[in-house]
Design an enzyme around this catalytic site. Structure first.
Site, PDB file in Angstrom:
ATOM      1  N   GLU A  65      53.416  33.988  19.395  1.00 26.15           N
ATOM      2  CA  GLU A  65      52.426  33.473  20.365  1.00 26.15           C
ATOM      3  C   GLU A  65      51.923  32.076  19.991  1.00 26.15           C
ATOM      4  O   GLU A  65      50.755  31.746  20.232  1.00 26.15           O
ATOM      5  CB  GLU A  65      51.247  34.452  20.491  1.00 26.15           C
ATOM      6  CG  GLU A  65      51.677  35.817  21.003  1.00 26.15           C
ATOM      7  CD  GLU A  65      50.555  36.851  21.016  1.00 26.15           C
ATOM      8  OE1 GLU A  65      49.374  36.475  20.851  1.00 26.15           O
ATOM      9  OE2 GLU A  65      50.873  38.040  21.205  1.00 26.15           O
ATOM     10  N   GLU A  83      55.759  42.364  22.645  1.00 30.28           N
ATOM     11  CA  GLU A  83      54.462  43.063  22.597  1.00 30.28           C
ATOM     12  C   GLU A  83      54.032  43.274  24.028  1.00 30.28           C
ATOM     13  O   GLU A  83      53.969  42.313  24.798  1.00 30.28           O
ATOM     14  CB  GLU A  83      53.375  42.180  21.983  1.00 30.28           C
ATOM     15  CG  GLU A  83      53.172  42.284  20.525  1.00 30.28           C
ATOM     16  CD  GLU A  83      52.032  41.363  20.064  1.00 30.28           C
ATOM     17  OE1 GLU A  83      50.980  41.292  20.741  1.00 30.28           O
ATOM     18  OE2 GLU A  83      52.231  40.707  19.039  1.00 30.28           O
TER      19      GLU A  83
END
Ligand SMILES: *[C@@H]1O[C@H](CO)[C@@H](O)[C@H](O)[C@H]1NC(C)=O
Ligand SMILES: *[C@@H]1O[C@H](CO)[C@@H](O)[C@H](O)[C@H]1NC(C)=O
Ligand SMILES: *[C@@H]1O[C@H](CO)[C@@H](O)[C@H](O)[C@H]1NC(C)=O
Ligand SMILES: *[C@@H]1O[C@H](CO)[C@@H](O)[C@H](O)[C@H]1NC(C)=O
Length: 469
Positions: free
Chosen positions: A310, A401
């Site tokens: 991320e 995720e």
């Protein structure tokens, strides 16, 4: 053949194969009116007067089967750049940009999966102040076969890593691997859903110095080796606490040291040269993780490795200074682990769809994204399509995720070919509000979703998998 259809009334009108035009003036109008003064419209008029938030047009469209369509909107935009919202069958909604124009213009409004029978497509005001002539639906053209590479970027990749990437390639576009982060959460799935995920997600978080000095201990490597012995596939991420400069206050405790706002560690200055103290600390942390990775390599466990995750969100220190330092650190990690430490059991997974952040096709084995949309079990196809464009379909794509598990039939209908999903731990998997137990049971029982029992022997590519039998 172009078919003009208005709420069940069919008129044959033109030339584009398989495309159906629905005239706005024939749809159900809420708070809007029919106009005819701007020339060039089709049918008998267009719809105008989007001047309050509740204004909308509802089209009743039908499909012979549950099928994916490309939706476009014919509009005019004399009042400047606007946005409209398109809602399919009263669920969700996607925003569509309508750039300023003074002629009738067709824009893509993405894809819609219609049910067999009648469906509603609603155009909701959003910014308002545009004219709508019609919408058009055409069956989506099926994408051709993927052209992804299943050869690791590391020339010295060992047979375990090669087998893993090859196996992922063999199921890509045909199945999705179920996955779960965190051993406790994975065990919860086994005990409550009645199936064990194919992929176990683990973390190097508590192996680094800045956490061990605070008493952190981890057994994730042992757990991963044990799960691999059961035939599972392993993925590791690394919530890498900054090696120094942690605030360690009540608001920003040491254990949140991977967050940008918990440290003044500056990745950009640390990477300026290879001799400064902070560069040395980064290398020291990488070397600490290398010790753990070597245990996994010695146990013949290949890893889907997802460090620097991320990054483009900037909430982790490795993404806090923009794409260049993050990509630089990715390359340092790769070189240190593969060239210096001779770790050849890694499949390198990048975790962002943003082009500016992409390390490059020669630096990445898999691409992925993390998505959290509570209440939406759709295929996340817009993100999938961004990742597809990012590599020009040369790399396998994963949902590394997720919060909400995707419906298998939607994944297939939208051709959102995520190779695996991995649900986040805690309330995301077991709380009931992100994923109900019934939904999890249904999804885990799907033929499209592979579980631990169905992937046994995946390293041996010659043997048919349980799901192929
Ligand atoms: C949509 O059209 C079908 C026939 O094509 C009709 O049976 C149905 O009632 C219509 N639905 C609405 C909401 O108007
Ligand atoms: C369409 O509109 C633009 C400005 O919005 C204008 O420049 C252009 O000439 C128009 N094209 C046609 C074919 O009318
Ligand atoms: C290393 O990082 C710490 C914490 O951010 C900072 O205080 C220190 O000045 C840095 N050292 C160098 C040599 O840049
Ligand atoms: C993407 O792949 C196709 C065919 O595989 C090729 O024709 C095209 O040039 C590629 N595009 C880019 C931007 O690399």
């Amino acid at each position: 053949m172009l078919v003009t259809r208005a709420c069940g009334l069919v008129a044959i009108a033109g030339t584009v194969l398989g495309q159906t035009v629905y005239e706005a003036e024939s749809a159900v109008l809420n708070g809007v009116t029919i106009g005819t003064s701007v020339a060039g419209f089709s049918g008998t008029g267009y719809v105008e007067g989007f001047d309050t938030a509740t204004d909308s047009i509802s089209f009743n469209v039908s499909s012979s089967a549950s099928k994916l369509y490309d939706l476009s909107i014919v509009y005019n935009g004399p009042y400047g750049d606007k946005y409209t919202t398109v809602v399919l069958n009263d669920v969700g909604g996607s925003q569509v940009s309508l750039p300023a124009t003074t002629n009738w213009t067709t824009v893509s409004a993405g894809q819609v999966l219609l049910n067999a029978g009648s469906n509603s497509i609603q155009i909701q005001s959003n910014w308002g102040w545009y004219l709508i002539d019609s919408i058009k639906l055409a069956p989506s053209v099926k994408r051709g076969a993927h052209k992804v590479t299943t050869t690791p970027i590391n020339k010295n990749a060992n047979s375990d890593a090669k087998a893993l990437l090859k196996y992922l390639g063999s199921i890509y576009g045909k199945k999705i691997l179920s996955g779960q982060h965190d051993q406790d959460a994975l065990d919860w799935v086994t005990n409550n859903v009645g199936k064990t995920p194919a992929i176990g997600g683990y973390d190097f978080m508590d192996y680094t110095e800045s956490r061990k000095t605070h008493g952190a201990v981890s057994t994730d490597v042992d757990k991963a080796i044990a799960f691999a012995k059961k035939g599972g596939i392993i993925t590791f991420q690394w919530h890498w606490g900054a090696p120094t400069g942690l605030y360690d206050t009540a608001d920003h405790p040491w254990y949140s040291g991977f967050y940008t706002d918990a440290t003044d560690f500056n990745i950009e200055t640390a990477l300026k040269d290879t001799t400064n103290a902070n560069y040395t600390l980064l290398i020291k942390d990488i070397d600490t993780i290398a010790i753990e990775l070597k245990k996994l390599q010695a146990a013949a466990v290949p890893i889907i490795f997802r460090p620097l995750h991320e990054a483009e969100g900037a909430w982790f220190w490795w993404g806090a200074k923009g794409p260049e330092p993050a990509k630089k650190l990715w390359n340092i990690l790769y070189d240190r682990l593969t060239k210096y430490h001779k770790l050849n059991n890694l499949i390198w997974e990048w975790n962002s769809a943003a082009a500016a952040w992409y390390p490059g096709n020669d630096k990445v084995d898999l691409v992925s994204a993390d998505t959290y949309n509570q209440g939406d079990h759709g295929p996340v196809s817009a993100t999938y399509n961004s990742l597809l464009a990012l590599t020009n379909d040369t790399k396998i794509i994963a949902a590394a995720e997720i919060g909400s598990v995707m419906e298998p039939d939607q994944l297939q209908a939208y051709q959102a070919d995520w190779v695996y999903f991995a649900v986040w731990s805690g309330e995301f998997i077991s709380g009931g509000s992100w994923n109900s137990l019934d939904l999890l049971k249904r999804i885990y029982a799907s033929d499209y979703v592979l579980t631990l029992d169905e992937i046994q022997g995946w390293k041996k590519t010659t043997k048919p998998m349980a799901w192929e039998a």
